[in-house]
Design a protein around this motif. Structure first.
Motif, PDB file in Angstrom:
ATOM      1  N   GLN A  25      -1.689  -6.936  -4.026  1.00 48.90           N
ATOM      2  CA  GLN A  25      -1.208  -6.001  -3.016  1.00 48.90           C
ATOM      3  C   GLN A  25      -1.158  -6.666  -1.651  1.00 48.90           C
ATOM      4  N   VAL A  55      -6.007  -8.561  -2.813  1.00 50.01           N
ATOM      5  CA  VAL A  55      -5.382  -7.888  -1.672  1.00 50.01           C
ATOM      6  C   VAL A  55      -5.163  -8.923  -0.582  1.00 50.01           C
ATOM      7  N   HIS A 101      -1.234  -5.700   1.997  1.00 46.12           N
ATOM      8  CA  HIS A 101      -1.775  -4.465   2.566  1.00 46.12           C
ATOM      9  C   HIS A 101      -0.907  -3.934   3.711  1.00 46.12           C
ATOM     10  N   TYR A 152      -6.515  -3.469  -7.576  1.00 44.73           N
ATOM     11  CA  TYR A 152      -5.678  -4.674  -7.564  1.00 44.73           C
ATOM     12  C   TYR A 152      -6.491  -5.913  -7.922  1.00 44.73           C
ATOM     13  N   PRO A 158     -10.067  -4.280   1.451  1.00 47.11           N
ATOM     14  CA  PRO A 158     -10.613  -4.102   0.097  1.00 47.11           C
ATOM     15  C   PRO A 158     -11.739  -3.070   0.042  1.00 47.11           C
ATOM     16  N   THR A 195      -4.133  -9.398   3.388  1.00 47.15           N
ATOM     17  CA  THR A 195      -3.980  -8.664   4.644  1.00 47.15           C
ATOM     18  C   THR A 195      -2.901  -9.312   5.511  1.00 47.15           C
ATOM     19  N   GLN A 206       0.842  -1.187   0.000  1.00 47.59           N
ATOM     20  CA  GLN A 206       0.000   0.000   0.000  1.00 47.59           C
ATOM     21  C   GLN A 206       0.880   1.240   0.000  1.00 47.59           C
TER      22      GLN A 206
END
Ligand SMILES: [Zn+2]
Length: 304
Positions: free
Chosen positions: A134, A103, A136, A100, A83, A105, A60
């Motif tokens: 991504q 995502v 995060h 993206y 998200p 986490t 991020q």
């Protein structure tokens, strides 16, 4: 049989169907419906599976305008806040929504953004070939072990899903692992993820490529479909005999010839048959398996 059909059948032998179906160690992709996805603000194009070549990693990062915490910290770290928040902010930014493909986490949950079949919006001029993932984390944060484990799983899952034909399109070699900065002047994905791309990327690509290595993908070469037994009749000509002869020559089965060496040609001769027979016998095949007439099994083993 079409080349695509041969390839799909071979992949099907080792890979299963639906996205997320191979979940192990509790890994799975949480679909958009799991985070109250409320639609795209603008149309998002689809990308044919066969056009994907890269698995691009992001963080991020330091984007301060995206640091508005619209959800509780734990919801952002574990989702679905991550998200949801990016989707909302991207829409406010005049985009279609979350940019993206996926995502991940810090708790290791994988949330679907644009997924496997929609065009992402995360790598400048390189979105069509990219599955953009991504992690995060913001600048200064280290990705957790769970996040990295999920990232690795998602890499293999991406290869598995994209190698399944959809509308006749599928990847035929493993995705290349890169970071956003390999395509554009940016700090993204940050030092930790960049290390992962450089140190673990080549090994993972090799492992994924091995899943594609079973025939007919061997060496990444083009598959020659079996032309049918009618292509191989003594004294008859067929272009497939040239392919067959070249394979016999390459593998050294040329003992039987007209006295002037064995050359590739369109005619299936008694010499051709006897050379094929030698190849079949060398495989340990007997009886009708070694009659010198190439069936699908002989063809695949010899030509592909
Ligand atoms: Zn990025």
């Amino acid at each position: 049989m079409a080349v695509g059909a041969v390839a799909a059948a071979a992949v099907g032998a080792s890979l299963t169907d639906a996205p997320g179906a191979s979940a192990e160690d509790g890994q799975r992709i949480r679909p958009r419906s799991d985070w109250d996805f409320d639609g795209w603000a603008k149309q998002v194009d689809s990308v044919a599976r066969g056009e994907r070549t890269h698995f691009v990693v992001h963080w991020q990062g330091p984007k301060s305008n995206w640091f508005k915490d619209l959800f509780k910290e734990d919801e952002i770290k574990n989702g679905p806040g991550a998200p949801k928040q990016m989707h909302k902010l991207a829409k406010e930014d005049d985009g279609p929504g979350i940019e993206y493909s996926f995502v991940i986490t810090q708790h290791g949950e994988i949330w679907e953004g644009r997924g496997f079949d929609l065009l992402a919006g995360a790598v400048e001029k390189f979105n069509t070939p990219s599955i953009s993932v991504q992690i995060h984390i913001r600048k200064g944060e280290t990705p957790s072990k769970n996040a990295m484990k999920a990232l690795e799983w998602l890499y293999f899952e991406s290869n598995r899903v994209l190698s399944r034909s959809k509308d006749g399109s599928q990847i035929k070699k493993a995705l290349q692992i890169t970071g956003h900065k390999d395509h554009f002047g940016t700090e993204c994905p940050g030092p930790d993820l960049e290390d992962w791309v450089n140190n673990d990327g080549p090994r993972l690509e090799g492992e994924a490529q091995a899943d594609f290595a079973a025939p007919p993908f061997e060496g990444g070469t083009t598959v020659e479909p079996y032309p049918g037994e009618q292509a191989f009749r003594i004294g008859k000509s067929d272009p497939a005999v040239v392919t067959l002869d070249k394979a016999l020559i390459k593998k050294g089965y040329t003992k039987h010839n007209d006295g002037n060496g064995y050359q590739a040609g369109e005619t299936f001769t008694e010499s051709t048959r006897l050379n094929v027979r030698d190849f079949q016998l060398a495989q340990g095949w007997t009886g009708s398996g070694a009659d010198g007439y190439p069936g699908p099994k002989t063809w695949d083993k010899l030509v592909n």
